[in-house]
Write a protein that holds these residues in place. Structure first.
Motif, PDB file in Angstrom:
ATOM      1  N   LYS A   1       0.830  -1.200   0.000  1.00  0.00           N
ATOM      2  CA  LYS A   1       0.000   0.000   0.000  1.00  0.00           C
ATOM      3  C   LYS A   1       0.866   1.251   0.000  1.00  0.00           C
ATOM      4  N   ALA A   2       1.948   1.227   0.824  1.00  0.00           N
ATOM      5  CA  ALA A   2       2.855   2.376   0.852  1.00  0.00           C
ATOM      6  C   ALA A   2       3.529   2.564  -0.500  1.00  0.00           C
ATOM      7  N   ALA A   3       3.965   1.434  -1.104  1.00  0.00           N
ATOM      8  CA  ALA A   3       4.597   1.513  -2.427  1.00  0.00           C
ATOM      9  C   ALA A   3       3.600   1.993  -3.474  1.00  0.00           C
ATOM     10  N   GLU A   4       2.361   1.497  -3.361  1.00  0.00           N
ATOM     11  CA  GLU A   4       1.320   1.901  -4.309  1.00  0.00           C
ATOM     12  C   GLU A   4       1.003   3.378  -4.174  1.00  0.00           C
ATOM     13  N   LEU A   5       0.970   3.870  -2.922  1.00  0.00           N
ATOM     14  CA  LEU A   5       0.706   5.286  -2.689  1.00  0.00           C
ATOM     15  C   LEU A   5       1.833   6.145  -3.249  1.00  0.00           C
ATOM     16  N   GLU A   6       3.073   5.689  -3.024  1.00  0.00           N
ATOM     17  CA  GLU A   6       4.223   6.419  -3.558  1.00  0.00           C
ATOM     18  C   GLU A   6       4.187   6.446  -5.085  1.00  0.00           C
ATOM     19  N   GLN A   7       3.875   5.288  -5.692  1.00  0.00           N
ATOM     20  CA  GLN A   7       3.775   5.213  -7.142  1.00  0.00           C
ATOM     21  C   GLN A   7       2.656   6.111  -7.658  1.00  0.00           C
ATOM     22  N   GLU A   8       1.544   6.127  -6.924  1.00  0.00           N
ATOM     23  CA  GLU A   8       0.413   6.960  -7.325  1.00  0.00           C
ATOM     24  C   GLU A   8       0.785   8.434  -7.261  1.00  0.00           C
TER      25      GLU A   8
ATOM     26  N   SER B   1       3.066   9.168 -10.157  1.00  0.00           N
ATOM     27  CA  SER B   1       2.285   9.230 -11.387  1.00  0.00           C
ATOM     28  C   SER B   1       1.494  10.529 -11.470  1.00  0.00           C
ATOM     29  N   ARG B   2       0.925  10.925 -10.315  1.00  0.00           N
ATOM     30  CA  ARG B   2       0.142  12.166 -10.295  1.00  0.00           C
ATOM     31  C   ARG B   2       1.034  13.377 -10.589  1.00  0.00           C
ATOM     32  N   LEU B   3       2.263  13.361  -9.985  1.00  0.00           N
ATOM     33  CA  LEU B   3       3.201  14.454 -10.233  1.00  0.00           C
ATOM     34  C   LEU B   3       3.631  14.476 -11.694  1.00  0.00           C
ATOM     35  N   ARG B   4       3.895  13.276 -12.258  1.00  0.00           N
ATOM     36  CA  ARG B   4       4.290  13.199 -13.651  1.00  0.00           C
ATOM     37  C   ARG B   4       3.165  13.690 -14.565  1.00  0.00           C
ATOM     38  N   GLU B   5       1.937  13.294 -14.261  1.00  0.00           N
ATOM     39  CA  GLU B   5       0.805  13.754 -15.055  1.00  0.00           C
ATOM     40  C   GLU B   5       0.653  15.272 -14.968  1.00  0.00           C
ATOM     41  N   LEU B   6       0.869  15.814 -13.750  1.00  0.00           N
ATOM     42  CA  LEU B   6       0.772  17.255 -13.568  1.00  0.00           C
ATOM     43  C   LEU B   6       1.840  17.981 -14.381  1.00  0.00           C
ATOM     44  N   GLN B   7       3.070  17.445 -14.327  1.00  0.00           N
ATOM     45  CA  GLN B   7       4.159  18.048 -15.092  1.00  0.00           C
ATOM     46  C   GLN B   7       3.890  17.962 -16.593  1.00  0.00           C
TER      47      GLN B   7
END
Length: 580
Positions: free
Chosen positions: A434-441, A444-450
């Motif tokens: 869950k922690a890894a999934e949250l970090e990945q999420e 991904s969210r930061l990459r999408e924002l960029q």
């Protein structure tokens, strides 16, 4: 030991008077364990009452352990030498608000029979021990269509027992084993256990089960016992045997499995699972864990291809009608309300029947395709003599793996404890995922924002370029238009006359302050002067000609008059002013 009921009543009364045990069920159970030898029973009972050593205080031997109740942990610190099971139940009852007669405690490390007067030390409780509190409601539905059935609220069961045609009213403690009932019949009515033939036991009954583990009719349960006319094999009395010959000869069990298989060779996975569910409910009732409808691969997807919060271990339940322990395991273990509820809450369960050899080969092939050859071997080593099986599968680092395998002869308490352990272990893994999934999420969210910001920036740049091009085009068009306008005005202005030609010398004072001199012949119309001014960038539509001395503003009608007509034949000054 006396064989008469009257002598046993005397022994029971004397035993209670000497030991001080008021509970008849406990007294009966203890005497049964020692074959009604009152001396040995008294010695054993007295020896079970440990006295704490005077050299050690209570605080020095306090042991900390936890009890799980509906997913919540309660910590206790008790002197295991002094505190009893009854003490623990009272403490639990006061903390969770459930009467102590409505629950039991499972997970004790020792296999000792649990009674309220046993100390926690006798039950094997030690530091960091984990126990579980399980509700034992007074009424439970009969899941096999035998009519109204319940567990007695007291600690004894009443039987209407027909022994070779004669009927007796008998009472046995709830913690008596089935073999003790048969031993009582052997000693009281002189029918050897090996020659007893019974009718009325619930399907799945074995000698090693306690009466409270069976689904019995109330207010009394009817049994019939006959003497076998021909010598048969000795009745099974060992705890190692999970089913006796009465179960194997059960007409319900044998006819059901023969007439209605759980699965059929040649059907699709979905059809077979639906058939399994239907036949399973016909045999054991509607109280059971929910079976995933679909293939093993789709069950893995339902368990693990979901967000970390929703992931659950997968239980692969492998059953066979040829297995001795299968019927009892289904009816007495996984079809209990507590077990089914816990599995539904914490697991995805997929079931498969291995009665037919071709079905065995199909599941082995599927296991090999999913788990590899080692996974196939793990399953193959248990087939078919170790069935039924509950294979717990977890998923670590994206690879499904077998966490534990439980065989059909496991006790309900031990199975529940092992399943709880599997869930706790998987929850730790799931928290990491869950922690890894949250970090990945988040990444991904930061990459999408960029990426979105970059695309927005490109769009803004494109829009700026487009606007710049449009502006440049408009400017170019304006310049071209102005140039064309000026050129057209110049074409309308005649050449300046030479010095010998009579002409008017006109000075134009422009809005910019500039002065321009130009000669025009006297017959030149005033509009030609406005064209001249237009060729200098002051078109007649926007600008007018004005004379200051005398003050005079030429209107449109005068534009067609000549300079001679207007009296502008000498040196004149005309002002170019913007129209209102």
């Amino acid at each position: 030991m006396s064989n008469g009921n009257e002598d046993r009543e005397v022994i029971l009364a004397n035993f209670q008077a000497i030991t001080g045990i008021d509970d008849i069920a406990i007294a009966l159970s203890t005497l049964e364990q020692f074959n009604w030898d009152i001396n040995n029973a008294i010695v054993a009972t007295v020896s079970e009452d440990p006295t704490p050593s005077p050299q050690v205080s209570s605080c020095e031997v306090n042991t900390t352990f936890k009890v799980d109740w509906k997913g919540r942990e309660y910590s206790f610190s008790l002197n295991v030498n002094d505190a009893t099971v009854g003490t623990l139940k009272e403490n639990l009852s006061s903390r969770v608000g459930v009467p102590k007669e409505n629950f039991t405690i499972i997970g004790f490390p020792t296999m000792t029979v649990q009674t309220d007067h046993k100390t926690l030390q006798q039950m094997g409780v030690s530091q960091d021990c984990r126990l579980m509190m399980v509700e034992t409601p007074n009424q439970v539905p009969n899941t096999r269509g035998q009519g109204s059935s319940s567990i007695m609220s007291s600690s004894r069961y009443r039987f209407k027992m027909s022994v070779e045609g004669l009927e007796y009213d008998l009472v046995f403690p709830a913690n008596n084993h089935v073999r003790q009932v048969k031993s009582y019949v052997e000693s009281t009515y002189n029918i050897p256990a090996s020659q007893q033939r019974w009718e009325g036991w619930p399907p799945g009954t074995s000698d090693s089960l306690e009466l409270r583990d069976l689904v019995l009719e109330t207010p009394f349960h009817r049994l019939k016992v006959f003497r076998r006319q021909e010598a048969g094999r000795a009745s099974v009395g060992s705890d190692d045997e999970f089913m006796d010959e009465d179960v194997l000869e059960s007409p319900e069990c044998s006819s059901t499995s023969a007439q209605r298989p759980l699965m059929t060779v040649g059907k699709s996975a979905e059809e077979n699972v639906l058939q399994f569910l239907q036949v399973f409910e016909e045999r054991y009732g509607n109280v059971h864990p929910a079976f995933h409808i679909g293939t093993l691969k789709s069950a893995l997807t339902a368990a693990f291809n979901v967000p970390a919060d929703l992931k659950r271990p997968l239980i692969v339940f492998l059953h066979s009608d040829k297995a001795l322990t299968g019927h009892l395991f289904c009816s007495q273990v996984i079809c209990s309300e507590s077990m089914a509820g816990y599995i539904d809450q914490h697991f995805v369960m997929w079931a498969y029947d291995l009665t037919e050899r071709r079905l065995q080969q199909q599941i082995l092939t599927e296991c090999q395709s999913i788990f590899g050859y080692s996974g196939r071997q793990q399953v193959e080593m248990y087939v078919p003599d170790k069935l039924p099986l509950m294979i717990v599968i977890t998923k670590v680092q994206s690879a499904p793996q077998v966490f534990a395998v439980f065989q059909g002869d496991i006790s309900p308490d031990l199975l529940m404890a092992q399943l709880i352990d599997a869930v706790e272990n998987y929850n730790q893994t799931r928290s990491i995922e869950k922690a890894a999934e949250l970090e990945q999420e988040q990444r991904s969210r930061l990459r999408e924002l960029q990426e979105q910001e970059y695309l927005d920036s490109l769009q803004r740049d494109r829009e700026k370029d487009e606007m710049k091009k449009i502006e440049e085009k408009e400017k170019q068009l304006q310049v071209e238009t102005e140039e064309a306008t000026l050129s057209s005005f110049e074409d309308l202005v005649p050449p300046e006359p030479d010095s010998n030609t009579p002409s008017s010398d006109i000075t134009f004072k422009l809005p910019s302050g500039e002065r321009i001199n130009r000669k025009f012949v006297h017959r030149t119309q005033l509009k030609v002067l406005s064209y001249f001014v237009g060729s200098k960038g002051y078109p007649p539509a926007n600008f007018k000609l004005v004379q200051n001395f005398p003050k005079r503003q030429f209107d449109e009608d005068e534009m067609y008059l000549t300079l001679d007509d207007l009296g502008l034949t000498r040196r004149e000054i005309l002002y170019v002013e913007e129209r209102d």
